[in-house]
Enzyme design. Structure first.
Site, mmCIF file in Angstrom:
data_model
loop_
_atom_site.group_PDB
_atom_site.id
_atom_site.type_symbol
_atom_site.label_atom_id
_atom_site.label_comp_id
_atom_site.label_asym_id
_atom_site.label_seq_id
_atom_site.Cartn_x
_atom_site.Cartn_y
_atom_site.Cartn_z
ATOM 1 N N GLU A 1 -16.622 -6.154 6.432
ATOM 2 C CA GLU A 1 -15.429 -6.908 6.066
ATOM 3 C C GLU A 1 -15.711 -8.392 6.331
ATOM 4 O OE1 GLU A 1 -11.642 -4.994 7.136
ATOM 5 O OE2 GLU A 1 -11.041 -6.939 7.951
ATOM 6 N N ARG B 1 -3.184 -11.700 1.512
ATOM 7 C CA ARG B 1 -4.638 -11.777 1.290
ATOM 8 C C ARG B 1 -5.198 -13.138 1.684
ATOM 9 N NH1 ARG B 1 -6.060 -6.644 1.420
ATOM 10 N NH2 ARG B 1 -4.972 -5.425 -0.139
ATOM 11 N N TYR C 1 0.844 -1.189 0.000
ATOM 12 C CA TYR C 1 0.000 0.000 0.000
ATOM 13 C C TYR C 1 0.885 1.247 0.000
ATOM 14 C CZ TYR C 1 -4.463 -2.336 1.388
ATOM 15 O OH TYR C 1 -5.607 -3.087 1.447
HETATM 16 C C1 3EB Z 1 -7.534 -4.120 3.880
HETATM 17 O O1 3EB Z 1 -7.650 -4.926 2.968
HETATM 18 C C2 3EB Z 1 -8.627 -4.125 4.895
HETATM 19 O O2 3EB Z 1 -4.115 -5.026 9.248
HETATM 20 O O3 3EB Z 1 -4.171 -7.163 9.664
HETATM 21 C C3 3EB Z 1 -7.873 -6.611 6.411
HETATM 22 C C4 3EB Z 1 -7.223 -7.726 6.935
HETATM 23 C C5 3EB Z 1 -7.468 -5.347 6.787
HETATM 24 C C6 3EB Z 1 -6.156 -7.577 7.832
HETATM 25 C C7 3EB Z 1 -4.610 -6.150 9.097
HETATM 26 C C8 3EB Z 1 -6.402 -5.200 7.674
HETATM 27 C C9 3EB Z 1 -5.756 -6.310 8.195
HETATM 28 O O4 3EB Z 1 -6.587 -3.333 3.970
HETATM 29 C C10 3EB Z 1 -8.159 -4.125 6.282
#
Ligand code: 3EB
Length: 326
Positions: free
Chosen positions: A319, A211, A198
């Site tokens: 989520e 993921r 990111y």
């Molecule tokens: C995202 O996709 C959504 O910081 O461990 C999803 C799964 C999310 C895990 C983490 C954050 C986390 O960014 C947020």
């Protein structure tokens, strides 16, 4: 042989469940102040369960487990997997970032010392996740602390575990995890920038998780899907609209499922075949519409738990995480 499977069941016979030495973990929800239990297999996630049928989550081991306490970690294990949990009182540290870094640094080596150096999945429940900490959102502070500790343990990107990072009503930072003797295989989503890539607008240090993870257990394969939101590329989508967000989240999960099937031979074709789903809902009043949508699109066969919790970006309303046990 797969080392464990999971079920959602009624919370009426907790004692009976704990008498069963094949129970690897027993996860309760909504018990904000903890359950006062000392059984290392029992865990209280400070998120209220939504809906009228209360459930607990049970991880059933195929063989009897051994459980105990080691340093900061309460654990249970069989021959193949280690389940561990710790909770941290932020008040004992100068900041959330420091509490997170120290928590991770204190538990990360423990699994390795016990012979389970490969983290498959980590759950992070973070108090007041969207709150402000000297001009920076607390989730971003959490990410910085986690990043610093993982860096120290030289986790290469391709070994980052699947994860969830969700806001909790508890006053403590709660972390629990699943670790294994051998490594899993990371699955990323081509519709989304990998969280560990990111751009800096989401925090000075990127969120360290994959993921999804695939893990082979003999002829069976497990799929652990991270908390999945309405994010395309690196941007949140469908602003104030929970059902389009949910549709996008499910589309992201479908992409992961198809990849797991086509590239890693996991025997799953559709989301309806998942062994369990957990749905995190920011606004409790939207739970009914969310539940209806899930039933309509996934049918009635997937066990689902709905939990009320804040999410790691202010604009995310829902989520979903998933598990497939073959
Ligand atoms: C995202 O996709 C959504 O910081 O461990 C999803 C799964 C999310 C895990 C983490 C954050 C986390 O960014 C947020």
């Amino acid at each position: 042989m797969q080392p464990f499977s999971t079920i959602f069941t009624s919370p009426t016979n907790i004692g009976e469940l704990l008498d069963d030495r094949n129970v690897l973990a027993l996860i309760e929800f909504g018990n904000v102040d903890g359950n006062g239990e000392t059984d290392p297999r029992r865990i209280a996630v400070g998120l209220p369960q939504l809906g009228s049928t209360p459930l607990v989550e049970v991880w059933k081991s195929t063989t009897p487990v051994e459980s105990g306490i080691r340093g900061p970690v309460s654990y249970s294990k069989n021959d193949q997997v280690l389940f561990g949990q710790l909770s941290v009182d932020e008040g004992d540290f100068p900041s959330l970032e420091e509490a997170t870094r120290r928590a991770y640094e204190s538990f990360l080596p423990v699994a390795g010392e016990m012979g389970f150096p490969n983290y498959l999945r980590i759950w992070n429940y973070i108090p007041d996740i969207n709150g402000d900490d000297n001009g920076v959102e607390r989730y971003k502070r959490f990410c910085s602390g986690r990043h610093a500790s993982l860096e120290k343990f030289v986790f290469p990107e391709h070994q980052l575990p699947a994860a969830s990072g969700v806001g909790s009503a508890s006053s403590k930072l709660l972390i629990y995890y699943l670790a294994a003797r051998d490594a899993g295989i990371q699955v990323e989503n081509p519709r989304q920038v990998s969280a560990f890539h990111y751009p800096p607008q989401y925090g000075p240090k990127s969120p360290a998780f994959s993921r999804a993870m695939v893990k082979e257990w003999g002829v069976k394969k497990h799929l652990y899907i991270s908390g999945t939101a309405s994010i395309i590329g690196h941007e949140s989508r469908h602003g104030d609209n929970v059902l389009p967000q949910l549709t996008e989240s499910l589309r992201n999960m479908r992409t992961l499922v198809h990849r797991a099937e086509s590239q890693h031979g996991v025997a799953i074709h559709t989301l309806a075949e998942l062994s369990q789903l957990k749905v995190y809902v920011r606004h409790e009043q939207e739970h009914g519409a969310i539940r209806h949508h899930i039933h309509e699109h996934l049918g009635d066969d997937v066990p689902v738990i709905y939990l009320g919790g804040d999410l790691c970006r202010e604009n995310l309303l829902v989520e979903v995480e998933g598990f497939y046990a073959g």
